[in-house]
Design an enzyme around this catalytic site. Structure first.
Site, PDB file in Angstrom:
ATOM      1  N   HIS A  12      73.778 -44.344 -72.205  1.00  0.00           N
ATOM      2  CA  HIS A  12      72.579 -43.911 -72.930  1.00  0.00           C
ATOM      3  C   HIS A  12      71.510 -43.419 -71.968  1.00  0.00           C
ATOM      4  CE1 HIS A  12      71.680 -48.333 -72.322  1.00  0.00           C
ATOM      5  NE2 HIS A  12      70.475 -47.879 -72.046  1.00  0.00           N
ATOM      6  N   GLU A  48      64.813 -52.238 -79.058  1.00  0.00           N
ATOM      7  CA  GLU A  48      65.755 -51.200 -78.645  1.00  0.00           C
ATOM      8  C   GLU A  48      66.407 -50.608 -79.892  1.00  0.00           C
ATOM      9  OE1 GLU A  48      67.188 -53.789 -74.739  1.00  0.00           O
ATOM     10  OE2 GLU A  48      68.538 -53.603 -76.445  1.00  0.00           O
ATOM     11  N   GLN A  65      68.492 -44.375 -76.289  1.00  0.00           N
ATOM     12  CA  GLN A  65      67.936 -45.700 -76.559  1.00  0.00           C
ATOM     13  C   GLN A  65      66.421 -45.539 -76.639  1.00  0.00           C
ATOM     14  OE1 GLN A  65      67.950 -48.587 -73.240  1.00  0.00           O
ATOM     15  NE2 GLN A  65      68.806 -50.071 -74.672  1.00  0.00           N
ATOM     16  N   HIS A  89      64.839 -44.577 -68.218  1.00  0.00           N
ATOM     17  CA  HIS A  89      66.012 -44.819 -67.368  1.00  0.00           C
ATOM     18  C   HIS A  89      67.231 -44.156 -67.996  1.00  0.00           C
ATOM     19  CE1 HIS A  89      66.336 -48.305 -70.231  1.00  0.00           C
ATOM     20  NE2 HIS A  89      67.635 -48.090 -70.129  1.00  0.00           N
ATOM     21  N   GLU A 139      70.523 -48.072 -65.198  1.00  0.00           N
ATOM     22  CA  GLU A 139      71.105 -49.300 -65.760  1.00  0.00           C
ATOM     23  C   GLU A 139      72.624 -49.213 -65.642  1.00  0.00           C
ATOM     24  OE1 GLU A 139      69.859 -49.784 -69.829  1.00  0.00           O
ATOM     25  OE2 GLU A 139      71.307 -51.389 -70.218  1.00  0.00           O
TER      26      GLU A 139
HETATM   27  N1  CMX Z   1      61.816 -44.956 -63.322  1.00  0.00           N
HETATM   28  C1  CMX Z   1      61.630 -44.536 -62.032  1.00  0.00           C
HETATM   29  N2  CMX Z   1      60.804 -45.159 -61.165  1.00  0.00           N
HETATM   30  C2  CMX Z   1      60.124 -46.237 -61.618  1.00  0.00           C
HETATM   31  C3  CMX Z   1      60.279 -46.735 -62.928  1.00  0.00           C
HETATM   32  C4  CMX Z   1      61.152 -46.039 -63.792  1.00  0.00           C
HETATM   33  N3  CMX Z   1      61.355 -46.447 -65.066  1.00  0.00           N
HETATM   34  N4  CMX Z   1      59.482 -47.824 -63.067  1.00  0.00           N
HETATM   35  C5  CMX Z   1      58.862 -47.999 -61.883  1.00  0.00           C
HETATM   36  N5  CMX Z   1      59.246 -47.055 -61.014  1.00  0.00           N
HETATM   37  C6  CMX Z   1      58.810 -46.884 -59.630  1.00  0.00           C
HETATM   38  C7  CMX Z   1      57.319 -46.646 -59.546  1.00  0.00           C
HETATM   39  O1  CMX Z   1      57.058 -45.269 -59.691  1.00  0.00           O
HETATM   40  C8  CMX Z   1      56.990 -47.169 -58.180  1.00  0.00           C
HETATM   41  O2  CMX Z   1      57.330 -46.197 -57.209  1.00  0.00           O
HETATM   42  P1  CMX Z   1      56.398 -45.996 -55.881  1.00  0.00           P
HETATM   43  O3  CMX Z   1      56.470 -47.321 -55.162  1.00  0.00           O
HETATM   44  O4  CMX Z   1      57.092 -44.886 -55.177  1.00  0.00           O
HETATM   45  O5  CMX Z   1      55.050 -45.669 -56.409  1.00  0.00           O
HETATM   46  C9  CMX Z   1      57.923 -48.349 -58.022  1.00  0.00           C
HETATM   47  O6  CMX Z   1      59.015 -48.110 -58.935  1.00  0.00           O
HETATM   48  C10 CMX Z   1      57.293 -49.672 -58.373  1.00  0.00           C
HETATM   49  O7  CMX Z   1      56.548 -49.469 -59.556  1.00  0.00           O
HETATM   50  P2  CMX Z   1      55.820 -50.638 -60.379  1.00  0.00           P
HETATM   51  O8  CMX Z   1      54.988 -49.999 -61.426  1.00  0.00           O
HETATM   52  O9  CMX Z   1      55.179 -51.615 -59.440  1.00  0.00           O
HETATM   53  O10 CMX Z   1      57.030 -51.275 -61.159  1.00  0.00           O
HETATM   54  P3  CMX Z   1      57.688 -52.693 -60.966  1.00  0.00           P
HETATM   55  O11 CMX Z   1      58.134 -52.878 -59.549  1.00  0.00           O
HETATM   56  O12 CMX Z   1      56.818 -53.734 -61.602  1.00  0.00           O
HETATM   57  O13 CMX Z   1      58.960 -52.479 -61.921  1.00  0.00           O
HETATM   58  C11 CMX Z   1      61.267 -52.189 -61.998  1.00  0.00           C
HETATM   59  C12 CMX Z   1      59.965 -51.574 -61.582  1.00  0.00           C
HETATM   60  C13 CMX Z   1      62.378 -51.185 -61.763  1.00  0.00           C
HETATM   61  C14 CMX Z   1      61.516 -53.461 -61.173  1.00  0.00           C
HETATM   62  C15 CMX Z   1      61.150 -52.555 -63.523  1.00  0.00           C
HETATM   63  O14 CMX Z   1      60.991 -51.351 -64.240  1.00  0.00           O
HETATM   64  C16 CMX Z   1      62.336 -53.300 -64.071  1.00  0.00           C
HETATM   65  O15 CMX Z   1      62.466 -54.508 -63.892  1.00  0.00           O
HETATM   66  N6  CMX Z   1      63.245 -52.575 -64.792  1.00  0.00           N
HETATM   67  C17 CMX Z   1      64.457 -53.163 -65.322  1.00  0.00           C
HETATM   68  C18 CMX Z   1      64.278 -53.797 -66.674  1.00  0.00           C
HETATM   69  C19 CMX Z   1      63.984 -52.793 -67.759  1.00  0.00           C
HETATM   70  O16 CMX Z   1      63.686 -51.639 -67.525  1.00  0.00           O
HETATM   71  N7  CMX Z   1      64.056 -53.304 -69.041  1.00  0.00           N
HETATM   72  C20 CMX Z   1      63.807 -52.511 -70.232  1.00  0.00           C
HETATM   73  C21 CMX Z   1      65.058 -51.817 -70.721  1.00  0.00           C
HETATM   74  C22 CMX Z   1      66.114 -52.772 -71.232  1.00  0.00           C
HETATM   75  C23 CMX Z   1      67.413 -52.079 -71.615  1.00  0.00           C
HETATM   76  O17 CMX Z   1      67.616 -50.903 -71.303  1.00  0.00           O
HETATM   77  O18 CMX Z   1      68.254 -52.729 -72.276  1.00  0.00           O
HETATM   78 CO    CO Z   2      68.921 -49.196 -71.478  1.00  0.00          CO
END
Ligand code: CMX
Ligand code: CO
Length: 146
Positions: A12, A48, A65, A89, A139
């Site tokens: 997705h 979701e 999604q 994502h 993911e």
């Molecule tokens: N796509 C690309 N880059 C991203 C991003 C995204 N969705 N989210 C954050 N970033 C980048 C930011 O731009 C930033 O980059 P720089 O350091 O270059 O500026 C960096 O990551 C850190 O940004 P942040 O705002 O401090 O974000 P966090 O570290 O708090 O969180 C992440 C980032 C990946 C750890 C968090 O998004 C995460 O835990 N994701 C996984 C869980 C998730 O997305 N759950 C929802 C969906 C569930 C599902 O699909 O089932």
């Molecule tokens: Co997802």
């Protein structure tokens, strides 16, 4: 695991927005997409909704999604503070997330979780950090085996 066996398809692409129902209705009414599944994932803090171009999934069909935060301090809630609604994502499907995770870790890829967590439809999920995904949050999904 051979490189060609790591992933099977794009499971997705995720769109994040404040109001999932409004986005789903737009996809249905304007683009003719079908809602196949919805669930609240409390651990991830998101609603979701899976939508697809047909009413039934074929083997390698990619879904969209649609995500909306359940609470402001969730991952997607915080993301929406810094970004307009948009692509959040993409998810790659595998038959064996444990072997894929071990293989990617051995290549220096940064995964977010030590062990897979619960994902949509009882799938097992993990994430490749955007720093290891060329700027994209990726993911990894192992669908439930029926
Ligand atoms: N796509 C690309 N880059 C991203 C991003 C995204 N969705 N989210 C954050 N970033 C980048 C930011 O731009 C930033 O980059 P720089 O350091 O270059 O500026 C960096 O990551 C850190 O940004 P942040 O705002 O401090 O974000 P966090 O570290 O708090 O969180 C992440 C980032 C990946 C750890 C968090 O998004 C995460 O835990 N994701 C996984 C869980 C998730 O997305 N759950 C929802 C969906 C569930 C599902 O699909 O089932
Ligand atoms: Co997802």
């Amino acid at each position: 695991m051979d490189n060609s066996d790591l992933f099977t398809c794009i499971d997705h692409v995720a769109y994040a927005c404040p109001d999932a129902d409004e986005a789903v209705a737009y996809y249905q009414e304007t683009f003719g997409w079908h809602e196949l599944h919805r669930e609240s994932n409390d651990e991830q803090g998101v609603l979701e909704v899976m939508v697809a171009p047909a009413g039934e999934l074929t083997e390698h069909m990619t879904q969209i999604q649609i995500l909306a935060p359940l609470r402001p301090d969730s991952t997607v809630g915080k993301w929406l503070e810094n970004n307009r609604p948009g692509l959040h994502h993409m998810a790659w499907r595998t038959d064996d997330i444990d072997t894929v995770s071990a293989t990617l870790r051995s290549r220096g890829v940064r995964l977010l979780y030590d062990e897979p967590k619960h994902g949509t439809h009882n799938s097992r999920i993990n994430f490749i950090h955007p720093k290891s995904g060329k700027g994209v949050l990726i993911e990894i999904v192992e669908p439930a085996k029926h």
